[in-house]
Design an enzyme around this catalytic site. Sequence first.
Site, PDB file in Angstrom:
ATOM      1  N   ASP A  88      -3.137 -14.516  -7.115  1.00  8.24           N
ATOM      2  CA  ASP A  88      -3.151 -13.080  -6.792  1.00  8.24           C
ATOM      3  C   ASP A  88      -3.533 -12.239  -8.002  1.00  8.24           C
ATOM      4  OD1 ASP A  88      -0.741 -13.974  -7.976  1.00  8.24           O
ATOM      5  OD2 ASP A  88       0.220 -12.074  -7.466  1.00  8.24           O
ATOM      6  N   GLU A  89      -4.001 -11.050  -7.718  1.00 10.75           N
ATOM      7  CA  GLU A  89      -4.202  -9.989  -8.711  1.00 10.75           C
ATOM      8  C   GLU A  89      -4.907 -10.455  -9.983  1.00 10.75           C
ATOM      9  OE1 GLU A  89      -0.628  -6.939  -7.929  1.00 10.75           O
ATOM     10  OE2 GLU A  89       0.011  -8.719  -9.016  1.00 10.75           O
TER      11      GLU A  89
END
Lengths: 529, 550
Positions: free
Chosen positions: B338-339
Amino acid sequence: MVGSTLRFSLLLAAAFAERATALWPWPQYIQTSERRYTIFPHSFQFQYHVSSAAQVGCSVLDEAFQRYRDLLFGSVSFHFPQPMGKRHTSEKNLLVILVITPGCDQFPSLESVENYTLTVNDEQCFLLSETVWGALRGLETFSQLVQRSPEGTFYINKTEIEDFPRFPHRGLLLDTSRHYLPLASILDTLDVMAYNKFNVFHWHLVDDSSFPYESFTFPDLTKKGSYNPATHIYTAQDVKEVIEYARLRGIRVLAEFDTPGHTLSWGPGVPGLLTPCYSGSHPSGTFGPVNPALNNTYEFMSTFFLEISSVFPDFYLHLGGDEVDFTCWKSNPDIQAFMKKKGFGEDFKKLESFYIQTLLDIVSAYGKGYVVWQEVFDNKVKVQPDTVIQVWREEMPVRYMKEMELVTSAGFRALLSAPWYLNHITYGPDWKKIYVVEPLAFEGSPEQKALVIGGEACMWGEYVDSTNLVPRLWPRAGAVAERLWSNKTVTDLDFAYKRLAHFRCELLRRGVQAQPLSVGYCDVEFEQT
Amino acid sequence: MEHRGLGWPRLPRLLELLAALAVQAVRASAVAAASPDLCLWPMPLSVQTTPRVLHLSPDNFFFSHSSTSKAGPSCSLLQEAFRRYYDYIFGFYKWHHGSADLRVGVELQQLQVSVILDPECDTFPKISSDESYTLLVKGPVASLTANRVWGVLRGLETFSQLIYQDFYGTFTVNESNIVDSPRFPHRGILIDTSRHFLSVKSIFKTLDAMAFNKFNVLHWHIVDDQSFPYQSVTFPGLSKKGSYSSSHVYTPNDVRMVIEYARLRGIRIVPEFDSPGHTQSWGEGQKDLLTPCYNGKEPSGAFGPINPIWNTTYSFLSKFFKEISTVFPDEFIHLGGDEVDFDCWASNPEIQDFMRDKGFGRNFKKLESFYMQAVLDMISAINKNSIVWQEVFDDASKLMPGTVIQVWKAEDYTQEQSKVTEAGFPVILSAPWYLDWISYGQDWKRYYAVDPLSFEGSQEQKKLVIGGEACLWGEYVDATNLTPRLWPRASAVGERLWSHKDVRSLEDAYRRLTIHRCRMLSCLYRKQTPARGKLLTTSTQTLDWLKPEG
């Protein structure tokens, strides 16, 4: 002005980045240097100066010495080498305390002087204060100054502190009606209040939800109004214990018995006290605020508050007066008749005023002063000029700073709580929002500003009991504590963050379940039992 | 047997209504409405109780193995569970009340447990583990039947929730017949031990509470930017340099203890080692793993995500995940993903060259996919399955079939569920259940109202939703506030993932959850000092406000 404040606090931050970062709240005047003195736990002592007005036998300080010894060094024995031979100037084995004014057995009051000076240099390690209350504050500061090196030795830097509170009323409200809080939770909270130099415990004892205060005049109040009359009550002994525990920490207990609203739990124990609500021409079976139209009501209040006035030694009582719902009064034909008789027309604020005024007269006849919530002022109840108004509503009827202006311009003393409702939680570091509030940021003359006696952090209990009280309170309430104690110029958020994060770790070390401010860790973490 | 409420003599109109409801509605919800005294959480699939009560005596009652059971006293998982549940049921009260004399009536003397198939006593729970059970409570011997030990564990929890103390303090249970199985197989809690370290003790306590709520997955987000508390045998430098301190570390023994403690409660441990982003703390102990960020032509001194262009990166990860796959027995490893911040990658000239060589242009999502694909291949080569955060799906051109996608972004999450399942990937839902986001009041109602299958899609798509997770990220959470912030808020998610989809009355949930909270209080806080015992009284009035944080 803004510029110079900023520069001042940045300078502070730079000067104290390394030393004294554990101090919370920040003292009014402080100077420290790199010079360090070693402290040996087993030989260290607190000692009264020969010319101190307080001497051995002064319970407030004797007990404080014991407490702070434990906080500093723990109650366990130490295995440090006994210092041999003559003392070096780089050792400090005495903190000498000199209290100027006698008085160890009285209660702290709004007028108590909390000033102190603390001097740690080659010549002395000396705490000077006007009163024992100031000495307590100084001892707390001293305990925050003592550091521990990685090798485990204790030391203190050369330091000069002159300190006094900005506001005399620095309070914390706990609500023991929505959820009962065990005595131990209250006592633990008083300890942490002292660490933060709070000096008023506003005890919102009873409310709609339950009546845990055990009255000896009206035992049915608790018997029928508490959640559980065997376990969820405060006995006379409990109350005494809270008051004494608080006194020993220089904390006043401001008891609140909120009327005429917020009183549903009073009803079962005192038949006829609450207003029967009507549905058309019949009683609906539900009850509203205290019935202001009956003489019995005032007789009851007179007897009840006689008890309260003697149980709680503080000069002030909190009489509530907030959020009175008029719909039930309106529905009741007896009240309507009373309104007509009194010529109040349809203005129920006048009825509320009538009730409150009568109550205030009763309480002042007992030689007490009083604090009330802002509605009493908003609804133009005629109150005595020395009444303290607590401002709690953020937006209505006006923004709270405007309210502060109005209250003080009418000549009343004011307490600020509106921005400090700690039961309102949000994601993230909300302590900053709490911290940046400036209680005197309203339009007004210096005389008006002088009428602001302080403020209170409020922890209402709808969603709080002993499972979450401590992490929800600390260190967030610390932000209020510093705002009310420290100089107006102490506003730098980075400097505050550093110290508060450090202080939070110190709270953990002292066994307080204080929640984190941001990511990171403490050397001593909270350990679940 | 009849539905409990139907035996009530008063209110005939209500009875008619209830009877009608019982016929119309699905079993579970009808029973919920008809049983004002039943406070089971999460609500079982089918509950029938009668007004006939049985009494239990702490001195006489015991758990036993039925003679036909495939499991016996050699099954330590069950022996431990018997001891635990005996304690939950009687232990606390014994302290305070002594054992009450049994009054007249039928005594319930034992709960006989029968496991029908291979009990799986010594195995680890899996996503496919059978948790169904049947509980028949009648005197003098009640029976709990399940295919595997996992169902027995769930049934024991339910059994313990059926028992209450009557007015005289006698342990009492109504004759009941319960048939139960979970709606979703993956019911998780995420804890984050990187932003703040959580002691093994705190994790144990969380596992206990999870079992009370029939959760079966602890998603252990063990490392992140802030700290690397996992002590790797292969790469000890990672925690030596990346942990907050030498006491903020999970040793191999700590990890083993957590896994075993969880296993005994039928809970899987899914470890997450999030990469290529969220890896700042890896860089401390593993030189040349992170991407050096550039300021113009010079390295800025800062580091970005894992460097996806070097072979050394992949040989490190390969060895590292090999260790992880042996340390953690679960068939799933969470790989994060993620991210990922592209700025640092974009600033680095070597990465720019690599992008050009690979023909990725300026599309850093392709670089991210390149990296994730390599890690996913690694995981499948060591015979494990992968779970990833939704970005890996969003940014990928192609993704290995069977990769589980965890949907976490609150915005349009139902749409995301549609997309992911349409592409044929299994889904774990978390977006509406970020418990670290606190607000004033009863936010559990919001969590409770969510239905994980409320997205648009075919029956086949819905089947791809394997469950959900309540996430308690650690930026503002450590041992001081973990428990009150999790419970009973996470319980709302627990019931949503276990119970039938028609169990959704907020009013009834409030009533049951209030009691369930008191039950958890007496279990979770049991070991606290008796001086604070006032908290522990079972008076329910006191506790009828549900706190958003616990």
